[in-house]
Enzyme design. Sequence first.
Site, PDB file in Angstrom:
ATOM      1  N   LYS A   1       0.851   0.090  14.962  1.00  0.00           N
ATOM      2  CA  LYS A   1       2.233  -0.005  15.417  1.00  0.00           C
ATOM      3  C   LYS A   1       2.535  -1.273  16.237  1.00  0.00           C
ATOM      4  O   LYS A   1       3.703  -1.638  16.411  1.00  0.00           O
ATOM      5  CB  LYS A   1       2.585   1.214  16.282  1.00  0.00           C
ATOM      6  CG  LYS A   1       2.865   2.457  15.474  1.00  0.00           C
ATOM      7  CD  LYS A   1       4.279   2.445  14.914  1.00  0.00           C
ATOM      8  CE  LYS A   1       4.453   3.322  13.702  1.00  0.00           C
ATOM      9  NZ  LYS A   1       4.145   2.690  12.410  1.00  0.00           N
TER      10      LYS A   1
ATOM     11  N   PRO B   1      -4.693   0.691  18.413  1.00  0.00           N
ATOM     12  CA  PRO B   1      -4.380   0.187  17.071  1.00  0.00           C
ATOM     13  C   PRO B   1      -4.368   1.229  15.955  1.00  0.00           C
ATOM     14  O   PRO B   1      -4.000   0.901  14.829  1.00  0.00           O
ATOM     15  CB  PRO B   1      -5.491  -0.844  16.828  1.00  0.00           C
ATOM     16  CG  PRO B   1      -6.626  -0.374  17.665  1.00  0.00           C
ATOM     17  CD  PRO B   1      -6.024   0.290  18.869  1.00  0.00           C
TER      18      PRO B   1
ATOM     19  N   TYR C   1      -9.081   6.386   6.767  1.00  0.00           N
ATOM     20  CA  TYR C   1      -9.225   6.768   8.172  1.00  0.00           C
ATOM     21  C   TYR C   1     -10.156   7.962   8.194  1.00  0.00           C
ATOM     22  O   TYR C   1      -9.791   9.044   7.731  1.00  0.00           O
ATOM     23  CB  TYR C   1      -7.869   7.171   8.770  1.00  0.00           C
ATOM     24  CG  TYR C   1      -6.925   6.021   9.039  1.00  0.00           C
ATOM     25  CD1 TYR C   1      -6.181   5.431   8.021  1.00  0.00           C
ATOM     26  CD2 TYR C   1      -6.761   5.533  10.326  1.00  0.00           C
ATOM     27  CE1 TYR C   1      -5.308   4.385   8.270  1.00  0.00           C
ATOM     28  CE2 TYR C   1      -5.886   4.479  10.603  1.00  0.00           C
ATOM     29  CZ  TYR C   1      -5.163   3.913   9.574  1.00  0.00           C
ATOM     30  OH  TYR C   1      -4.301   2.886   9.841  1.00  0.00           O
TER      31      TYR C   1
ATOM     32  N   TYR D   1       4.112   6.274   9.959  1.00  0.00           N
ATOM     33  CA  TYR D   1       3.223   5.157   9.587  1.00  0.00           C
ATOM     34  C   TYR D   1       4.006   4.049   8.884  1.00  0.00           C
ATOM     35  O   TYR D   1       3.801   2.862   9.145  1.00  0.00           O
ATOM     36  CB  TYR D   1       2.099   5.678   8.681  1.00  0.00           C
ATOM     37  CG  TYR D   1       0.919   4.737   8.558  1.00  0.00           C
ATOM     38  CD1 TYR D   1      -0.182   4.851   9.399  1.00  0.00           C
ATOM     39  CD2 TYR D   1       0.890   3.733   7.576  1.00  0.00           C
ATOM     40  CE1 TYR D   1      -1.270   4.000   9.295  1.00  0.00           C
ATOM     41  CE2 TYR D   1      -0.191   2.880   7.460  1.00  0.00           C
ATOM     42  CZ  TYR D   1      -1.266   3.016   8.314  1.00  0.00           C
ATOM     43  OH  TYR D   1      -2.332   2.165   8.202  1.00  0.00           O
TER      44      TYR D   1
ATOM     45  N   HIS E   1       0.856  -1.189   0.000  1.00  0.00           N
ATOM     46  CA  HIS E   1       0.000   0.000   0.000  1.00  0.00           C
ATOM     47  C   HIS E   1       0.887   1.231   0.000  1.00  0.00           C
ATOM     48  O   HIS E   1       1.737   1.392   0.877  1.00  0.00           O
ATOM     49  CB  HIS E   1      -0.916   0.011   1.235  1.00  0.00           C
ATOM     50  CG  HIS E   1      -2.125  -0.861   1.064  1.00  0.00           C
ATOM     51  ND1 HIS E   1      -3.384  -0.487   1.459  1.00  0.00           N
ATOM     52  CD2 HIS E   1      -2.263  -2.081   0.518  1.00  0.00           C
ATOM     53  CE1 HIS E   1      -4.249  -1.448   1.158  1.00  0.00           C
ATOM     54  NE2 HIS E   1      -3.588  -2.430   0.591  1.00  0.00           N
TER      55      HIS E   1
HETATM   56  C1  LIG Z   1      -7.728  -6.926  17.160  1.00  0.00           C
HETATM   57  C2  LIG Z   1      -6.308  -6.453  17.087  1.00  0.00           C
HETATM   58  C3  LIG Z   1      -5.883  -5.729  15.986  1.00  0.00           C
HETATM   59  C4  LIG Z   1      -4.561  -5.306  15.882  1.00  0.00           C
HETATM   60  N1  LIG Z   1      -4.164  -4.627  14.767  1.00  0.00           N
HETATM   61  C5  LIG Z   1      -2.847  -4.290  14.631  1.00  0.00           C
HETATM   62  C6  LIG Z   1      -2.352  -3.689  13.420  1.00  0.00           C
HETATM   63  O1  LIG Z   1      -3.095  -3.413  12.470  1.00  0.00           O
HETATM   64  N2  LIG Z   1      -1.027  -3.439  13.312  1.00  0.00           N
HETATM   65  C7  LIG Z   1      -0.149  -3.750  14.343  1.00  0.00           C
HETATM   66  O2  LIG Z   1       1.064  -3.535  14.196  1.00  0.00           O
HETATM   67  N3  LIG Z   1      -0.590  -4.308  15.507  1.00  0.00           N
HETATM   68  C8  LIG Z   1      -1.913  -4.598  15.670  1.00  0.00           C
HETATM   69  N4  LIG Z   1      -2.341  -5.216  16.813  1.00  0.00           N
HETATM   70  C9  LIG Z   1      -1.374  -5.505  17.859  1.00  0.00           C
HETATM   71  C10 LIG Z   1      -0.583  -6.766  17.557  1.00  0.00           C
HETATM   72  O3  LIG Z   1      -1.446  -7.826  17.235  1.00  0.00           O
HETATM   73  C11 LIG Z   1       0.300  -7.104  18.765  1.00  0.00           C
HETATM   74  O4  LIG Z   1       1.061  -5.957  19.059  1.00  0.00           O
HETATM   75  C12 LIG Z   1       1.203  -8.301  18.513  1.00  0.00           C
HETATM   76  O5  LIG Z   1       0.458  -9.496  18.488  1.00  0.00           O
HETATM   77  C13 LIG Z   1       2.264  -8.399  19.596  1.00  0.00           C
HETATM   78  O6  LIG Z   1       3.019  -9.563  19.405  1.00  0.00           O
HETATM   79  P1  LIG Z   1       3.677 -10.322  20.627  1.00  0.00           P
HETATM   80  O7  LIG Z   1       4.438 -11.455  20.035  1.00  0.00           O
HETATM   81  O8  LIG Z   1       4.386  -9.347  21.486  1.00  0.00           O
HETATM   82  O9  LIG Z   1       2.459 -10.820  21.534  1.00  0.00           O
HETATM   83  P2  LIG Z   1       1.263 -11.809  21.188  1.00  0.00           P
HETATM   84  O10 LIG Z   1       0.967 -11.818  19.748  1.00  0.00           O
HETATM   85  O11 LIG Z   1       0.171 -11.458  22.145  1.00  0.00           O
HETATM   86  O12 LIG Z   1       1.840 -13.251  21.554  1.00  0.00           O
HETATM   87  C14 LIG Z   1       2.052 -13.636  22.886  1.00  0.00           C
HETATM   88  C15 LIG Z   1       1.980 -15.152  22.969  1.00  0.00           C
HETATM   89  O13 LIG Z   1       2.320 -15.524  24.310  1.00  0.00           O
HETATM   90  C16 LIG Z   1       1.516 -16.611  24.692  1.00  0.00           C
HETATM   91  N5  LIG Z   1       1.445 -16.635  26.156  1.00  0.00           N
HETATM   92  C17 LIG Z   1       0.852 -15.723  26.961  1.00  0.00           C
HETATM   93  N6  LIG Z   1       0.990 -16.093  28.263  1.00  0.00           N
HETATM   94  C18 LIG Z   1       1.688 -17.263  28.250  1.00  0.00           C
HETATM   95  C19 LIG Z   1       2.130 -18.143  29.290  1.00  0.00           C
HETATM   96  N7  LIG Z   1       1.876 -17.888  30.574  1.00  0.00           N
HETATM   97  N8  LIG Z   1       2.805 -19.265  28.939  1.00  0.00           N
HETATM   98  C20 LIG Z   1       3.066 -19.531  27.632  1.00  0.00           C
HETATM   99  N9  LIG Z   1       2.651 -18.731  26.610  1.00  0.00           N
HETATM  100  C21 LIG Z   1       1.977 -17.603  26.920  1.00  0.00           C
HETATM  101  C22 LIG Z   1       0.168 -16.310  24.028  1.00  0.00           C
HETATM  102  O14 LIG Z   1      -0.579 -17.500  23.871  1.00  0.00           O
HETATM  103  C23 LIG Z   1       0.588 -15.706  22.698  1.00  0.00           C
HETATM  104  O15 LIG Z   1       0.638 -16.643  21.655  1.00  0.00           O
HETATM  105  C24 LIG Z   1      -3.655  -5.617  16.943  1.00  0.00           C
HETATM  106  C25 LIG Z   1      -4.086  -6.318  18.062  1.00  0.00           C
HETATM  107  C26 LIG Z   1      -5.397  -6.731  18.164  1.00  0.00           C
HETATM  108  C27 LIG Z   1      -5.841  -7.492  19.389  1.00  0.00           C
END
Ligand SMILES: Cc1cc2nc3c(=O)[nH]c(=O)nc-3n(C[C@H](O)[C@H](O)[C@H](O)COP(=O)(O)OP(=O)(O)OC[C@H]3O[C@@H](n4cnc5c(N)ncnc54)[C@H](O)[C@@H]3O)c2cc1C
Length: 396
Positions: free
Chosen positions: A298, A294, A205, A386, A76
């Site tokens: 980021k 969101p 947006y 962005y 995009h």
């Molecule tokens: C609906 C939604 C829309 C979003 N849209 C965007 C977007 O457009 N752009 C963007 O950049 N970000 C977006 N985000 C944010 C993005 O999804 C998160 O920032 C991202 O998933 C972070 O990655 P992570 O690996 O840090 O954590 P997570 O993806 O949350 O992964 C953490 C993992 O740890 C595991 N876990 C937790 N506790 C334990 C435990 N005690 N023992 C073992 N495993 C455990 C969980 O099962 C999970 O799989 C969005 C989030 C949501 C909810």
Amino acid sequence: MTEADRTRVAIVGAGPAGLLLSHLLAASGIDSVVLDQRSREEIENTIRAGILEQGTVDLLVSSSASSRVLTDGTRHDGIELRFAGEGHRIDFPGLVGRSVWLYPQHEVLRDLVAARLAAGQDLRFGASVERVEDADSDRPRVVGTDADGQPFEIDADFVVGADGSRSVVRPTVTGASTGGYFREYPFAWFGILCEAPPSSEELIYSNSENGFALISQRSPTVQRMYFQCDPEADPDALDEQRIWAELQSRVPGTTLREGTIFQRDVLRFRSFVAHRLRRGRVALIGDAAHTVPPTGAKGMNLAVADVVLLHEALTALLLENDDRPLDTFADVALRRIWKAQHFSWWMTSMLHVAPDASDFDRLRQLGELRSVVESEAGRTYLAEAYTGWPFETRLA
Ligand SMILES: Cc1cc2nc3c(=O)[nH]c(=O)nc-3n(C[C@H](O)[C@H](O)[C@H](O)COP(=O)(O)OP(=O)(O)OC[C@H]3O[C@@H](n4cnc5c(N)ncnc54)[C@H](O)[C@@H]3O)c2cc1C
């Protein structure tokens, strides 16, 4: 008593942060174990982020984590800001020479899981970590229960909390599960996934009298759209007709192409930054360390930026016995984290209508939007943030 396994890096969480870190560590010759409480199927099917910064895409491709992002993802080159009945395109390549990619997070996770398993990664699904012990020693340990309900312990040279916003590793680092700077917003997003063709080629947006809406895409046949709602809203309370009416009223000038809604959720807005990102040989990355609303897309991208820095610090520590990069990891990571917090807060407050907004607030907000779109400097700041600032890779 359980006999402890040993590894160099124990990573709690197989989200984008944990899986990408294990991928980069393996390429540097450093073993890790990745533990996640969820099943592979659940991880690979949770719909979340969708927008990848240019740097995230470049890293996924150059590290051989994903080539599909270039073939199945969509580049995009801009977004539209819509307000006061006007649409204004922010032209990313024209302003900053960079773009973003629409490639859903669960596809990134599928690519990373496949790459890790193909390389023989010790990746344990259904393994729930309960706590971290001996954080101040050279041999921290994670303790939990595996998919068969059996207790396990893993001794490591380093433990990483990549376990998301409800992190169980965080209390070890910050002293409390809530140990951080926190802000909650008076609105949320009502999000839908629907079977329909795209209503627009690029993301819209829209700031309207009725509140904010985001018209986004997923594929030629599936679309993702959001509208501002009350944080306490019940996602099942509205019928499909009402949802389409809410969305349509917030994007005057575009006729939305409607279709069957097959998923709906309410996404609350929270900003959080942990007080500390590291204690001894335990560090937090991704949503365990920070969450953003969101609006600026980021969240996942910030997790990737943390990974780049921690990978460099762990490589120096574990391969060269040099702890200087680790000592600066938190300070350097926090510079980008707070820039991203600001950008996410700014996009959110500029585009949403606060429940208690006065006429002054509304008119000032339109003035703010106009100052962005009518100034090359304003458009350039938005495009730069962005599409993502370049990764910092020099820690010491
Ligand atoms: C609906 C939604 C829309 C979003 N849209 C965007 C977007 O457009 N752009 C963007 O950049 N970000 C977006 N985000 C944010 C993005 O999804 C998160 O920032 C991202 O998933 C972070 O990655 P992570 O690996 O840090 O954590 P997570 O993806 O949350 O992964 C953490 C993992 O740890 C595991 N876990 C937790 N506790 C334990 C435990 N005690 N023992 C073992 N495993 C455990 C969980 O099962 C999970 O799989 C969005 C989030 C949501 C909810």
